[in-house]
Design a protein around this motif. Structure first.
Motif: not given
Length: 312
Positions: A18-27
């Motif tokens: 979930d954390s990695r996905l959140r970072v991808i979405k932010d970027v």
């Protein structure tokens, strides 16, 4: 016991995913904001850079720059060097938003550990998060803006000094080595560090106030209000950090050959600018910049928020 360990491992793996996905979405959302920023802001930025870097007396003001560019170089002159920022600024803004959102989550977790139930950060925490985002972005923004400014200030003389972005990088490296590409990085750090701190603090304050006063979620704030808040954030940057941008532009349009440069350092540029033009010398090109601030940053935050809502 094995079942408990298995569930714990699954929970940790799910959290990491979930954390990695959140970072991808932010970027990804930040990239959308960056592209919108370039397309809206490039004509304003070209006008600003011409005013900042031209010898005193070349232009009487922003309208004079526009008139002369249209007359001598045509309307496409306002989009000189656009390819570099279109790719680069998209990356820069994605870093800004990615780091800022990551810092928000970090401070939010810290606040919860200390028993604070509110999701909102303190004002210093927003400022520090924005400063971290700006400093992280500076490493990429400095050289990208250097290449863009060299192309923006190039006139239609034949032969042209630069054939394109790669040629700018080649000539800078030949003259000064790798450090030549990063000329002006010190004022860039100051502008981005302080500027982005104020930028994100202003925007988040307005968004949080809207949610609190109207009893709504962030996703319920209408687009036109997000645009207003983004515009206000843009004003806050340039009203507090503009002199650093002027110094950066002067250093990045100085002679490529080190032996022919006017300015030996950031401090020397500040000193000589004040000696020749006084305080007003640090605000050359301010009018097109402040006019640019509202539409550019309104589009940046609006594109970011829309992308975030679309991705969930």
């Amino acid at each position: 016991m094995e079942d408990a360990d298995s569930h714990l491992i699954e929970a940790v793996e799910q959290h990491d995913s979930d954390s990695r996905l959140r970072v991808i979405k932010d970027v990804a959302a930040g990239t959308c904001g960056g592209i919108a920023q370039v397309l809206v802001g490039q004509p304003f930025d070209t006008t600003k850079v011409r005013l900042q870097s031209a010898p005193p007396g070349t232009y009487s003001g922003a309208l004079d720059v526009i008139k002369k560019l249209l007359k001598t170089e045509g309307p496409t002159a306002f989009y000189k060097g656009t390819l570099t920022p279109l790719v680069g600024v998209g990356a820069c803004v994605s870093i800004q938003f990615g780091v800022f959102e990551g810092m928000k989550r970090f401070f939010s977790a810290q606040n919860k550990q200390h028993g604070l139930v509110s999701d909102s950060l303190t004002y210093p925490q927003y400022y520090i998060s924005g400063t971290a985002a700006g400093l992280a972005n500076s490493v990429l923004a400095g050289p990208i803006e250097h290449v863009r400014i060299r192309l923006q200030t190039q006139t239609n003389t034949v032969p042209k000094q630069f054939s394109g972005p790669l040629d700018v990088i080649k000539q800078l490296r030949q003259a000064s080595g790798f450090a030549g590409i990063f000329r002006g990085i010190t004022p860039t750090f100051w502008r981005e560090g302080h500027g982005m701190g104020i930028y994100f603090l202003t925007y988040e304050y307005l968004v949080n106030r809207d949610m609190r006063e109207n009893g709504i979620k962030r996703t319920d704030i209408p687009g036109w209000r997000l645009c207003i808040y983004g515009g206000c954030a843009g004003y806050s940057v340039w009203l507090t950090a503009y002199p650093f941008d002027v110094v950066k532009s002067k250093m990045q349009t100085d002679a490529i050959d080190p032996s022919q440069r006017k300015y030996s350092s950031t401090l020397d540029c500040f000193r000589k600018t004040f000696q020749t033009s006084g305080v007003k010398g640090f605000f050359r090109g301010f009018v097109p910049t402040i006019l640019r601030a509202a539409p550019v940053n309104a589009s940046t935050f609006y594109a970011f928020e829309l992308a975030m809502r679309a991705m969930g």
